[in-house]
Write an enzyme that holds these catalytic residues in place. Structure first.
Site, short mmCIF file in Angstrom:
data_model
loop_
_atom_site.label_atom_id
_atom_site.label_comp_id
_atom_site.label_asym_id
_atom_site.label_seq_id
_atom_site.Cartn_x
_atom_site.Cartn_y
_atom_site.Cartn_z
N ARG A 1 35.30 -32.10 -9.19
CA ARG A 1 34.56 -31.71 -7.98
C ARG A 1 34.48 -30.20 -8.01
NH1 ARG A 1 35.28 -33.65 -1.75
NH2 ARG A 1 34.17 -35.40 -2.71
N HIS B 1 26.18 -36.05 -5.43
CA HIS B 1 27.43 -36.78 -5.20
C HIS B 1 27.19 -38.22 -5.65
CE1 HIS B 1 31.27 -37.72 -3.75
NE2 HIS B 1 31.14 -37.55 -2.46
N GLN C 1 29.29 -41.31 -4.39
CA GLN C 1 29.02 -41.70 -3.00
C GLN C 1 27.81 -42.64 -2.94
OE1 GLN C 1 30.88 -40.27 -0.23
NE2 GLN C 1 30.03 -42.10 0.70
N ASP D 1 25.05 -36.96 7.25
CA ASP D 1 26.14 -36.21 6.60
C ASP D 1 26.31 -34.92 7.41
OD1 ASP D 1 27.99 -35.13 4.80
OD2 ASP D 1 26.48 -34.60 3.29
N CYS E 1 28.80 -40.46 4.90
CA CYS E 1 29.68 -40.37 3.73
C CYS E 1 31.11 -40.00 4.12
CB CYS E 1 29.12 -39.38 2.72
SG CYS E 1 28.91 -37.74 3.38
N ARG F 1 34.06 -46.82 -2.26
CA ARG F 1 34.27 -45.70 -3.19
C ARG F 1 35.26 -46.14 -4.28
NH1 ARG F 1 33.29 -40.55 -1.58
NH2 ARG F 1 33.57 -40.22 -3.81
N1 CP Z 1 32.79 -38.63 1.12
C1 CP Z 1 33.65 -37.90 0.39
O1 CP Z 1 33.39 -37.55 -0.76
O2 CP Z 1 34.82 -37.67 1.01
P1 CP Z 1 35.91 -36.59 0.53
O3 CP Z 1 35.26 -35.24 0.61
O4 CP Z 1 37.05 -36.75 1.49
O5 CP Z 1 36.30 -36.91 -0.88
N1 NVA Z 2 27.60 -32.60 1.94
C1 NVA Z 2 29.04 -32.64 2.08
C2 NVA Z 2 29.58 -33.93 1.58
C3 NVA Z 2 31.05 -34.12 1.76
C4 NVA Z 2 31.56 -35.40 1.17
C5 NVA Z 2 29.66 -31.45 1.35
O1 NVA Z 2 29.21 -31.14 0.24
O2 NVA Z 2 30.57 -30.85 1.90
#
Ligand code: CP
Ligand code: NVA
Length: 316
Positions: free
Chosen positions: A111, A138, A141, A233, A273, A301
């Site tokens: 990430r 993502h 997701q 989101d 999400c 997930r």
């Molecule tokens: N939706 C999601 O990716 O959650 P986290 O940021 O908690 O991993």
């Molecule tokens: N769009 C959000 C998604 C979090 C899971 C971010 O990137 O923070």
């Protein structure tokens, strides 16, 4: 000396938009099979002795826990890296870190703030690299969402998805999923928060081949008209904290609330999400209503990522 592994090119999951449609459709189906198998027989040893390195530059609850649990439930293990200690690109080059990790682990889950970094890791790794969220996509997701919708609807083809809010990483992966699976995707966003045009050109090509469609509107009520599922989101993604005040202002008319739901079919589902910012992009009333299936998606997930890990690690 080059290791045996380094001479073989691994497969990765770096985004959805550049994937083959048959692979995306198969991963969603595999996620559903993995879930059914787990519910029937419990943990397996399909990844016995295998390891995944988890490298997270940004906070996470769902993604980190589900990757760790997915490895444990398949007989493998996850090694969680401390990004400050690894200090990727500073203490050593991305290239050397990727080549070192590839000698010890079977998969790298990353990430990162930038999509480029995940792609650079993949360029030099001789094991699969999985995008666990970047500024652009993502994918995990979207696969979990696809599995959830498949369970609720029986088929993804023809499903109508209305995304209310920012044309961000999650919206991008969902639009790509829609393009691969023949779904109809509508984004309702304020001016200046559309999805990138180069990305949309790819989604349009995918839609042409699958029978899906992509539409972008300003009015959230127009977007949810006829929708099977409404997605939202956060307005302020991780790394955008300095734009918080401006974005809250721009998105104030893009809240998923009971008033917006009056413009949607009565059976329309709502999902997110997570994490959710109640009172911003979604109200507590909608989150707590029976229409909201975000925790079904969150559960998936685990299954979707297990399917990805099994697919990638076993093909090594
Ligand atoms: N939706 C999601 O990716 O959650 P986290 O940021 O908690 O991993
Ligand atoms: N769009 C959000 C998604 C979090 C899971 C971010 O990137 O923070």
């Amino acid at each position: 000396m080059e290791s045996k592994r380094e001479s073989k090119k691994p497969r990765h999951l770096l985004n959805l938009v550049d994937e083959r449609s048959d692979r995306v459709v198969e991963l969603v189906a595999a996620a559903a099979r993995v879930k059914a198998e787990f519910q029937k027989s419990g943990p397996s040893d399909l990844l016995k002795g295998r390891t995944a390195a988890l490298f997270f530059e940004k906070p996470s609850l769902r993604t980190r826990v589900t990757f760790e649990v997915a490895m444990i439930q398949t007989g493998g293990a996850a090694v969680v890296l401390d990004p400050a200690s690894v200090s990727l690109g500073k203490r050593e080059s991305v290239q050397d870190a990727a080549r070192s990790l590839s000698r010890w682990v079977d998969c790298i889950v990353a990430r990162t703030f930038s999509q480029n970094l995940v792609e650079e890791l993949a360029l030099y790794a001789s094991v699969p690299v999985i995008n666990a969220l970047t500024d652009v996509e993502h994918p995990c997701q979207a696969l979990a969402f696809g599995e959830m919708l498949l369970e609720k609807r029986g088929d993804l083809k023809g499903a109508r998805v209305a995304f209310i809010g920012d044309g961000n990483n999650v919206a991008n992966s969902l639009a790509a999923l829609a393009g691969h699976c023949g779904m109809h995707f509508t984004l309702a966003c304020p001016e200046g928060f559309e999805q990138p045009s180069a990305f949309l050109a790819k989604v349009t090509d995918l839609c042409r081949a699958s029978g899906g469609s992509y539409r972008q509107v300003r009015d959230p009520r127009e977007a949810v008209h006829g929708a099977d599922v409404i997605y939202t989101d956060v307005w302020i993604s991780m790394g955008e904290e300095n734009q918080a005040a401006q974005k809250r202002k721009s998105f104030s008319a893009y809240q998923v609330n009971t008033q917006l739901l009056t413009a949607a079919p009565s059976e329309c589902l709502v999902t997110h999400c997570l994490p959710a910012h109640l009172g911003e992009e979604i109200t507590a009333e909608v989150m707590e209503s029976p229409r909201c299936v975000c925790f079904d998606e969150a559960e998936n997930r685990l299954h979707a990522q297990k399917a990805v890990l099994l697919d990638l690690i076993r093909s090594l």
